[in-house]
Design a protein around this motif. Structure first.
Motif, PDB file in Angstrom:
ATOM      1  N   PRO A  18       0.825  -1.214   0.000  1.00  0.00           N
ATOM      2  CA  PRO A  18       0.000   0.000   0.000  1.00  0.00           C
ATOM      3  C   PRO A  18       0.860   1.265   0.000  1.00  0.00           C
ATOM      4  CG  PRO A  18       0.190  -0.853   2.230  1.00  0.00           C
ATOM      5  CD  PRO A  18       0.918  -1.825   1.339  1.00  0.00           C
ATOM      6  N   LYS A  19       0.219   2.364  -0.375  1.00  0.00           N
ATOM      7  CA  LYS A  19       0.936   3.645  -0.264  1.00  0.00           C
ATOM      8  C   LYS A  19       0.993   4.076   1.199  1.00  0.00           C
ATOM      9  CE  LYS A  19      -0.103   5.454  -4.797  1.00  0.00           C
ATOM     10  NZ  LYS A  19      -0.990   6.315  -5.574  1.00  0.00           N
ATOM     11  N   VAL A  20      -0.083   3.802   1.921  1.00  0.00           N
ATOM     12  CA  VAL A  20      -0.158   4.255   3.320  1.00  0.00           C
ATOM     13  C   VAL A  20      -0.649   3.121   4.230  1.00  0.00           C
ATOM     14  CG1 VAL A  20      -1.246   5.878   4.936  1.00  0.00           C
ATOM     15  CG2 VAL A  20      -0.632   6.656   2.643  1.00  0.00           C
ATOM     16  N   ILE A  21       0.040   2.985   5.356  1.00  0.00           N
ATOM     17  CA  ILE A  21      -0.407   2.066   6.407  1.00  0.00           C
ATOM     18  C   ILE A  21      -0.814   2.928   7.598  1.00  0.00           C
ATOM     19  CG2 ILE A  21       0.331   0.260   8.014  1.00  0.00           C
ATOM     20  CD1 ILE A  21       2.525  -0.427   5.874  1.00  0.00           C
ATOM     21  N   VAL A  22      -2.033   2.754   8.061  1.00  0.00           N
ATOM     22  CA  VAL A  22      -2.453   3.454   9.278  1.00  0.00           C
ATOM     23  C   VAL A  22      -2.449   2.438  10.411  1.00  0.00           C
ATOM     24  CG1 VAL A  22      -4.328   4.676  10.456  1.00  0.00           C
ATOM     25  CG2 VAL A  22      -3.818   5.199   8.072  1.00  0.00           C
ATOM     26  N   CYS A  23      -1.623   2.687  11.396  1.00  0.00           N
ATOM     27  CA  CYS A  23      -1.576   1.829  12.584  1.00  0.00           C
ATOM     28  C   CYS A  23      -2.594   2.332  13.582  1.00  0.00           C
ATOM     29  CB  CYS A  23      -0.190   1.873  13.226  1.00  0.00           C
ATOM     30  SG  CYS A  23       1.033   1.017  12.263  1.00  0.00           S
ATOM     31  N   LEU A  24      -3.495   1.448  13.955  1.00  0.00           N
ATOM     32  CA  LEU A  24      -4.519   1.823  14.926  1.00  0.00           C
ATOM     33  C   LEU A  24      -4.057   1.390  16.315  1.00  0.00           C
ATOM     34  CD1 LEU A  24      -7.533   0.634  12.757  1.00  0.00           C
ATOM     35  CD2 LEU A  24      -6.847   3.012  13.165  1.00  0.00           C
ATOM     36  N   GLY A  25      -3.538   2.319  17.057  1.00  0.00           N
ATOM     37  CA  GLY A  25      -3.123   2.032  18.429  1.00  0.00           C
ATOM     38  C   GLY A  25      -1.666   1.649  18.553  1.00  0.00           C
ATOM     39  N   SER A  26      -1.245   1.597  19.801  1.00  0.00           N
ATOM     40  CA  SER A  26       0.194   1.438  20.055  1.00  0.00           C
ATOM     41  C   SER A  26       0.697   0.031  19.744  1.00  0.00           C
ATOM     42  CB  SER A  26       0.523   1.804  21.500  1.00  0.00           C
ATOM     43  OG  SER A  26      -0.211   0.974  22.353  1.00  0.00           O
ATOM     44  N   SER A  50       6.376   5.073  23.313  1.00  0.00           N
ATOM     45  CA  SER A  50       4.935   5.292  23.433  1.00  0.00           C
ATOM     46  C   SER A  50       4.429   5.944  22.141  1.00  0.00           C
ATOM     47  CB  SER A  50       4.683   6.184  24.642  1.00  0.00           C
ATOM     48  OG  SER A  50       3.544   6.953  24.408  1.00  0.00           O
ATOM     49  N   ILE A  51       3.221   5.591  21.785  1.00  0.00           N
ATOM     50  CA  ILE A  51       2.630   6.121  20.538  1.00  0.00           C
ATOM     51  C   ILE A  51       2.583   7.649  20.556  1.00  0.00           C
ATOM     52  CG2 ILE A  51       0.246   5.898  21.350  1.00  0.00           C
ATOM     53  CD1 ILE A  51      -0.549   5.124  18.479  1.00  0.00           C
ATOM     54  N   LYS A  84       4.249   4.798   3.352  1.00  0.00           N
ATOM     55  CA  LYS A  84       4.200   5.773   4.436  1.00  0.00           C
ATOM     56  C   LYS A  84       3.390   5.163   5.576  1.00  0.00           C
ATOM     57  CE  LYS A  84       5.881   9.482   3.363  1.00  0.00           C
ATOM     58  NZ  LYS A  84       7.363   9.672   3.435  1.00  0.00           N
ATOM     59  N   LEU A  85       3.785   5.471   6.774  1.00  0.00           N
ATOM     60  CA  LEU A  85       3.071   4.917   7.935  1.00  0.00           C
ATOM     61  C   LEU A  85       2.611   6.051   8.837  1.00  0.00           C
ATOM     62  CD1 LEU A  85       4.064   1.846  10.047  1.00  0.00           C
ATOM     63  CD2 LEU A  85       3.453   3.981  11.176  1.00  0.00           C
ATOM     64  N   MET A  86       1.355   5.987   9.218  1.00  0.00           N
ATOM     65  CA  MET A  86       0.777   6.973  10.144  1.00  0.00           C
ATOM     66  C   MET A  86       0.196   6.211  11.330  1.00  0.00           C
ATOM     67  SD  MET A  86      -0.204  10.159  10.798  1.00  0.00           S
ATOM     68  CE  MET A  86       0.016  11.048   9.262  1.00  0.00           C
ATOM     69  N   ALA A  87       0.661   6.530  12.509  1.00  0.00           N
ATOM     70  CA  ALA A  87       0.096   5.895  13.711  1.00  0.00           C
ATOM     71  C   ALA A  87      -0.930   6.844  14.320  1.00  0.00           C
ATOM     72  CB  ALA A  87       1.208   5.593  14.712  1.00  0.00           C
ATOM     73  N   THR A  88      -2.064   6.275  14.680  1.00  0.00           N
ATOM     74  CA  THR A  88      -3.076   7.086  15.351  1.00  0.00           C
ATOM     75  C   THR A  88      -3.719   6.248  16.454  1.00  0.00           C
ATOM     76  OG1 THR A  88      -4.869   8.665  14.981  1.00  0.00           O
ATOM     77  CG2 THR A  88      -5.066   6.562  13.816  1.00  0.00           C
ATOM     78  N   TYR A  89      -4.633   6.857  17.192  1.00  0.00           N
ATOM     79  CA  TYR A  89      -5.246   6.113  18.298  1.00  0.00           C
ATOM     80  C   TYR A  89      -6.213   5.043  17.780  1.00  0.00           C
ATOM     81  CZ  TYR A  89      -3.411   9.822  21.279  1.00  0.00           C
ATOM     82  OH  TYR A  89      -2.594  10.695  21.924  1.00  0.00           O
ATOM     83  N   HIS A  90      -6.356   4.013  18.564  1.00  0.00           N
ATOM     84  CA  HIS A  90      -7.245   2.903  18.225  1.00  0.00           C
ATOM     85  C   HIS A  90      -8.694   3.342  18.413  1.00  0.00           C
ATOM     86  CE1 HIS A  90      -9.087  -1.056  18.379  1.00  0.00           C
ATOM     87  NE2 HIS A  90      -7.943  -1.582  17.945  1.00  0.00           N
TER      88      HIS A  90
END
Ligand code: URA
Length: 289
Positions: free
Chosen positions: A213-221, A233-234, A248-254
């Motif tokens: 993928p172009k972007v991976i969104v990580c949901l939570g730590s 820590s996230i 590209k990776l974007m981490a955000t809250y779950h």
């Protein structure tokens, strides 16, 4: 008059760049001004302060609902000022080594899995769902009660919220891909343990490698720490663009955290808006971005 680097230095630099690329590091930073040499400055992590950024070329457009790819200037502006990039060839090696790999094959290899203790109490393995060519992948922690029963990720309360988030981004759930770090439900929804994550990780990495993928969104730590191979820590890197083996990776809250802490929703929406801008997504008519 300043002369350029000598051919020997250029050769040395090339070989270092090849070495770091082999480790999965594809963004390099060039110091504007020479610095005092110190043992610490020799580390690639320290090299990310005071920077002009050179990013590797972006990948071609895949066949999801992506209207306008971001311009190179936007990509540079979005590049984070943190020292985290996904490294650790040990994790990604697994993905690179499998010849003729496919999501079907990975799923097949997981059938009846007893590699870790989570298998004992699961009902279904929750492999992942969505577009196998998605530009956008969401990675959660692990199945909960509803997911375990249905064998589909994010179908419970947190899943309903994730669906809302996805549709607010102007994209359908079918156009993205959704997976988890661990494929079996941890008892009582506890956090997956290190050995369970380590056992399941090669399968997630292969999924990501196949989808590309172009972007991976990580949901939570849990997802962010597992993919970035960090204990940080996230809060250190949430909302910042990171590089993950060419994506590209974007981490955000779950979403489950948002259910308990709705006041954090604007932060998540701000993160998702960055993803939308990068992918050229626009919110559906009638929804404010
Ligand atoms: N939480 C997750 O992390 N994954 C799911 O699939 C559901 C809830």
């Amino acid at each position: 008059m300043r002369s350029g680097p000598s051919p020997a230095s250029k050769e040395k630099l090339k070989s270092w760049l090849r070495y770091y690329e082999d480790l999965g590091i594809q963004t390099f930073y060039r110091d504007r001004a020479p610095r005092q040499a110190s043992p610490q400055q020799a580390s690639p992590q320290q090299a990310s302060t005071d920077k002009s950024v050179m990013t590797t070329p972006e990948k071609g457009t895949a066949d999801t609902a992506v209207a306008k790819p971001a311009q190179p200037s936007q990509i540079r502006a979005a590049t984070p000022k943190v020292n985290l990039v996904a490294r650790g060839p040990s994790l990604f090696e697994a993905a690179d080594r499998v010849e003729g790999d496919s999501l079907e094959r990975i799923c097949g290899e997981l059938a009846g899995c007893t590699r870790c203790k989570l298998h004992r109490r699961r009902t279904n393995i929750v492999f992942g769902v969505g577009n196998p060519h998605a530009d956008l992948v969401f990675v959660g922690e692990g199945p909960g009660h509803d997911e375990d029963l249905q064998g589909i990720p994010f179908v419970g309360r947190a899943g309903q919220l994730l669906n809302q988030m996805i549709s607010a981004m102007g994209v359908s759930r079918d156009a993205v891909y959704i997976a988890n770090v661990v494929k079996c439900r941890p008892p009582e929804n506890r956090t997956p343990e290190k050995d369970e994550i380590a056992t399941c990780m090669p399968f997630l990495l292969r999924q990501l490698s196949n989808i590309n993928p172009k972007v991976i969104v990580c949901l939570g730590s849990v997802a962010a720490q597992a993919l970035l191979n960090t204990n940080k820590s996230i809060s250190h890197f949430r909302g910042q663009w990171l590089d993950f083996h060419g994506s590209k990776l974007m981490a955000t809250y779950h979403p489950a955290y948002l259910l308990r802490n709705p006041h954090a929703k604007p932060e998540v929406w701000a993160d998702l808006k960055k993803v939308m801008a990068f992918l050229g997504l626009t919110p559906p008519k009638g929804k404010r971005a």
